[in-house]
Design a protein around this motif. Sequence first.
Motif, PDB file in Angstrom:
ATOM      1  N   UNK A 147       0.421  -1.162  -0.181  1.00  0.00           N
ATOM      2  CA  UNK A 147      -0.244  -0.304   0.036  1.00  0.00           C
ATOM      3  C   UNK A 147       0.841   1.096   0.322  1.00  0.00           C
ATOM      4  N   UNK A 148       1.493   0.689   0.843  1.00  0.00           N
ATOM      5  CA  UNK A 148       2.512   2.716   1.055  1.00  0.00           C
ATOM      6  C   UNK A 148       3.164   2.677  -0.467  1.00  0.00           C
ATOM      7  N   UNK A 149       3.876   1.611  -1.351  1.00  0.00           N
ATOM      8  CA  UNK A 149       4.453   1.850  -2.830  1.00  0.00           C
ATOM      9  C   UNK A 149       3.879   1.549  -3.407  1.00  0.00           C
ATOM     10  N   UNK A 150       2.528   1.619  -3.660  1.00  0.00           N
ATOM     11  CA  UNK A 150       1.591   1.701  -4.473  1.00  0.00           C
ATOM     12  C   UNK A 150       0.978  -0.050  -6.017  1.00  0.00           C
ATOM     13  N   UNK A 151       1.294  -0.422  -5.084  1.00  0.00           N
ATOM     14  CA  UNK A 151       1.533  -1.990  -5.612  1.00  0.00           C
ATOM     15  C   UNK A 151       0.329  -2.880  -4.528  1.00  0.00           C
ATOM     16  N   UNK A 152      -0.838  -3.452  -5.807  1.00  0.00           N
ATOM     17  CA  UNK A 152      -1.956  -4.012  -5.608  1.00  0.00           C
ATOM     18  C   UNK A 152      -1.317  -5.275  -5.027  1.00  0.00           C
ATOM     19  N   UNK A 153      -2.452  -5.716  -3.715  1.00  0.00           N
ATOM     20  CA  UNK A 153      -1.744  -7.180  -3.241  1.00  0.00           C
ATOM     21  C   UNK A 153      -2.861  -7.698  -3.021  1.00  0.00           C
ATOM     22  N   UNK A 154      -2.630  -8.355  -3.548  1.00  0.00           N
ATOM     23  CA  UNK A 154      -3.995  -9.734  -3.335  1.00  0.00           C
ATOM     24  C   UNK A 154      -3.468 -11.173  -1.959  1.00  0.00           C
ATOM     25  N   UNK A 155      -4.234 -11.904  -1.070  1.00  0.00           N
ATOM     26  CA  UNK A 155      -3.439 -12.181  -0.288  1.00  0.00           C
ATOM     27  C   UNK A 155      -4.446 -13.505  -0.243  1.00  0.00           C
ATOM     28  N   UNK A 156      -4.280 -14.932  -0.639  1.00  0.00           N
ATOM     29  CA  UNK A 156      -5.027 -16.308   0.130  1.00  0.00           C
ATOM     30  C   UNK A 156      -4.631 -16.807   1.575  1.00  0.00           C
ATOM     31  N   UNK A 157      -6.010 -17.018   2.778  1.00  0.00           N
ATOM     32  CA  UNK A 157      -5.913 -17.319   3.624  1.00  0.00           C
ATOM     33  C   UNK A 157      -6.284 -18.770   3.571  1.00  0.00           C
ATOM     34  N   UNK A 158      -6.153 -19.342   4.161  1.00  0.00           N
ATOM     35  CA  UNK A 158      -6.707 -20.505   4.670  1.00  0.00           C
ATOM     36  C   UNK A 158      -7.508 -20.799   5.506  1.00  0.00           C
ATOM     37  N   UNK A 159      -8.645 -20.785   5.529  1.00  0.00           N
ATOM     38  CA  UNK A 159      -9.479 -21.414   6.877  1.00  0.00           C
ATOM     39  C   UNK A 159      -8.707 -21.295   8.217  1.00  0.00           C
ATOM     40  N   UNK A 160     -10.078 -20.996   8.913  1.00  0.00           N
ATOM     41  CA  UNK A 160      -9.478 -20.699  10.038  1.00  0.00           C
ATOM     42  C   UNK A 160      -8.093 -19.813  10.814  1.00  0.00           C
ATOM     43  N   UNK A 161      -7.935 -18.734   9.863  1.00  0.00           N
ATOM     44  CA  UNK A 161      -7.010 -17.740  10.115  1.00  0.00           C
ATOM     45  C   UNK A 161      -7.788 -16.790  11.246  1.00  0.00           C
ATOM     46  N   UNK A 162      -6.546 -16.975  12.192  1.00  0.00           N
ATOM     47  CA  UNK A 162      -7.267 -15.567  13.240  1.00  0.00           C
ATOM     48  C   UNK A 162      -8.325 -14.441  12.438  1.00  0.00           C
ATOM     49  N   UNK A 163      -9.131 -14.242  12.947  1.00  0.00           N
ATOM     50  CA  UNK A 163      -9.769 -13.011  12.386  1.00  0.00           C
ATOM     51  C   UNK A 163      -8.852 -11.773  13.130  1.00  0.00           C
ATOM     52  N   UNK A 164      -7.835 -11.369  13.896  1.00  0.00           N
ATOM     53  CA  UNK A 164      -6.922 -10.269  14.005  1.00  0.00           C
ATOM     54  C   UNK A 164      -5.815 -10.505  12.771  1.00  0.00           C
ATOM     55  N   UNK A 165      -5.970 -11.154  12.022  1.00  0.00           N
ATOM     56  CA  UNK A 165      -5.001 -10.951  10.876  1.00  0.00           C
ATOM     57  C   UNK A 165      -5.794 -11.262   9.662  1.00  0.00           C
ATOM     58  N   UNK A 166      -6.636 -11.311   9.274  1.00  0.00           N
ATOM     59  CA  UNK A 166      -7.754 -11.027   7.978  1.00  0.00           C
ATOM     60  C   UNK A 166      -8.204 -10.216   8.662  1.00  0.00           C
ATOM     61  N   UNK A 167      -8.578  -9.408   9.235  1.00  0.00           N
ATOM     62  CA  UNK A 167      -9.139  -7.734   9.207  1.00  0.00           C
ATOM     63  C   UNK A 167      -7.882  -7.251   9.592  1.00  0.00           C
ATOM     64  N   UNK A 168      -6.149  -6.882   9.939  1.00  0.00           N
ATOM     65  CA  UNK A 168      -5.600  -6.332   9.974  1.00  0.00           C
ATOM     66  C   UNK A 168      -4.876  -6.528   8.148  1.00  0.00           C
ATOM     67  N   UNK A 169      -5.140  -7.461   7.548  1.00  0.00           N
ATOM     68  CA  UNK A 169      -4.524  -7.310   6.575  1.00  0.00           C
ATOM     69  C   UNK A 169      -5.435  -6.459   5.200  1.00  0.00           C
ATOM     70  N   UNK A 170      -7.204  -6.671   5.870  1.00  0.00           N
ATOM     71  CA  UNK A 170      -7.570  -5.613   5.230  1.00  0.00           C
ATOM     72  C   UNK A 170      -7.446  -4.730   4.941  1.00  0.00           C
ATOM     73  N   UNK A 171      -7.328  -3.800   6.643  1.00  0.00           N
ATOM     74  CA  UNK A 171      -6.981  -2.900   6.839  1.00  0.00           C
ATOM     75  C   UNK A 171      -5.952  -1.681   6.231  1.00  0.00           C
ATOM     76  N   UNK A 172      -5.158  -2.299   5.413  1.00  0.00           N
ATOM     77  CA  UNK A 172      -3.800  -2.244   5.174  1.00  0.00           C
ATOM     78  C   UNK A 172      -3.789  -2.022   3.566  1.00  0.00           C
ATOM     79  N   UNK A 173      -4.832  -2.497   2.584  1.00  0.00           N
ATOM     80  CA  UNK A 173      -6.419  -2.685   1.893  1.00  0.00           C
ATOM     81  C   UNK A 173      -5.551  -3.495   1.125  1.00  0.00           C
ATOM     82  N   UNK A 174      -5.167  -4.900   1.229  1.00  0.00           N
ATOM     83  CA  UNK A 174      -5.096  -5.714   0.505  1.00  0.00           C
ATOM     84  C   UNK A 174      -6.432  -6.799   0.347  1.00  0.00           C
ATOM     85  N   UNK A 175      -6.773  -7.370  -0.865  1.00  0.00           N
ATOM     86  CA  UNK A 175      -7.827  -7.995  -1.722  1.00  0.00           C
ATOM     87  C   UNK A 175      -7.484  -8.842  -1.335  1.00  0.00           C
ATOM     88  N   UNK A 176      -8.204  -9.633   0.104  1.00  0.00           N
ATOM     89  CA  UNK A 176      -8.158 -10.793   0.762  1.00  0.00           C
ATOM     90  C   UNK A 176      -9.179 -12.246   0.602  1.00  0.00           C
TER      91      UNK A 176
END
Length: 400
Positions: A89-118
């Motif tokens: 996000x800082x560098x203007x590079x689009x980011x898509x992240x694939x996360x496994x089912x059961x990933x802790x919500x704090x990590x999912x929410x944190x990733x989305x908050x930084x602008x990534x497509x989860x």
Amino acid sequence: MTVTFADIEAARVRIAGQVDRTPTRYSRRLSQLTGAEVWVKFDNLHFTGSFKERGALNRLLQLTADERKRGVVAASAGNHAQALAYHGGRLGVPVTIVMPEGTPFVKIDGTRAHGANVVIHGLDFSGSTEEAHRLRDEEGFVFVSAFDDAGIVAGQGVCGIEFLEDAPDLDALIIPIGGGGLIAGCAIAAKAMKPSIRIFGVEAAMYPSFSARRAGQPPKCGGQTIAEGIAIKAAGDVPYALGNPLIEEVLVCQEADFEKGVAFLATLEKTVAEGAGAGGLAALLAYPDKFKGMKVGIELTGGNIDARMLAVVLNRELVRERRLTVYRILSDDRPGILSAMAAVIGGVGGNIIDVVHNRLALDVPAKGAEFDIMVETRDSAHADEIGQALKDKGYALRMG
């Protein structure tokens, strides 16, 4: 593929000023607990909560202009995801992240908050990686591995430089192993700076992929571990080739070891660690004789743990220490019986937390009841004292 100390030094220059230089501190309390002289590197203090920022930023800064435009995709249980999302996000590079089912919500929410497509896909890291590769092939993204990449390894190696600069007298480093990127980079850096230093890895017993590979055996991996950050079924080829010759031993720890590590870091060191982040302390607790008297550095890799899970771990440790104890009492079901039990417990300093009545258990008389009384105690000896006081008053205790 090689990564040299010069590559790590170049990565350090490349990311300078964009990633926090986390502190390394001597811990008197953990030293007293383990019998080793313990130094902790607090990588949970990074902005995204884990060590992953160094490698992610170093790799992003090595993208070509065309690759930056196309964007990147990665599979991650959360820490690599957040680091890549934040710096992308800082560098203007689009980011898509694939996360496994059961990933802790704090990590999912944190990733989305930084602008990534989860994208949530796959039962584990392997399933998420397959989906990330599919998106790479279909969408034209650049795949950025969480560990199996020379740029990632070089970036993570900056941690080793910082560690040895701040604590040059260390005899050993203990570093959690998932895919192996961190331990490979740190081992290269630390051995270059101090050839005599000993490198130990830590794996979760449910996911012993690195140690199994060393033994020439297929890894037997699976299950829900609290150390999900290192729940990797296969160590990366690049970090394995680079790190394996430099690692003295890989220590396998049980779930209880990781739980104790999280709890002691919270209660003694006053800092929050996720399960994998507590791996170094878990190894010290599980193998105390191996490190007794040594000057040991443990890498607290991250602090991204759900608040609910942290509460569960802390309460489970209270149960282990018998500072929370359940007394199961079979007694008559008559008015005043509960207050009489409470008087006995309170009389010896116990604090009642919860009471459960069970009148329907078929092994309890129809005119009786089973009481589960959860009591806060000072320690194990105090728990025994309360139990004995109840017995002395004639109450029949069952195993709770």
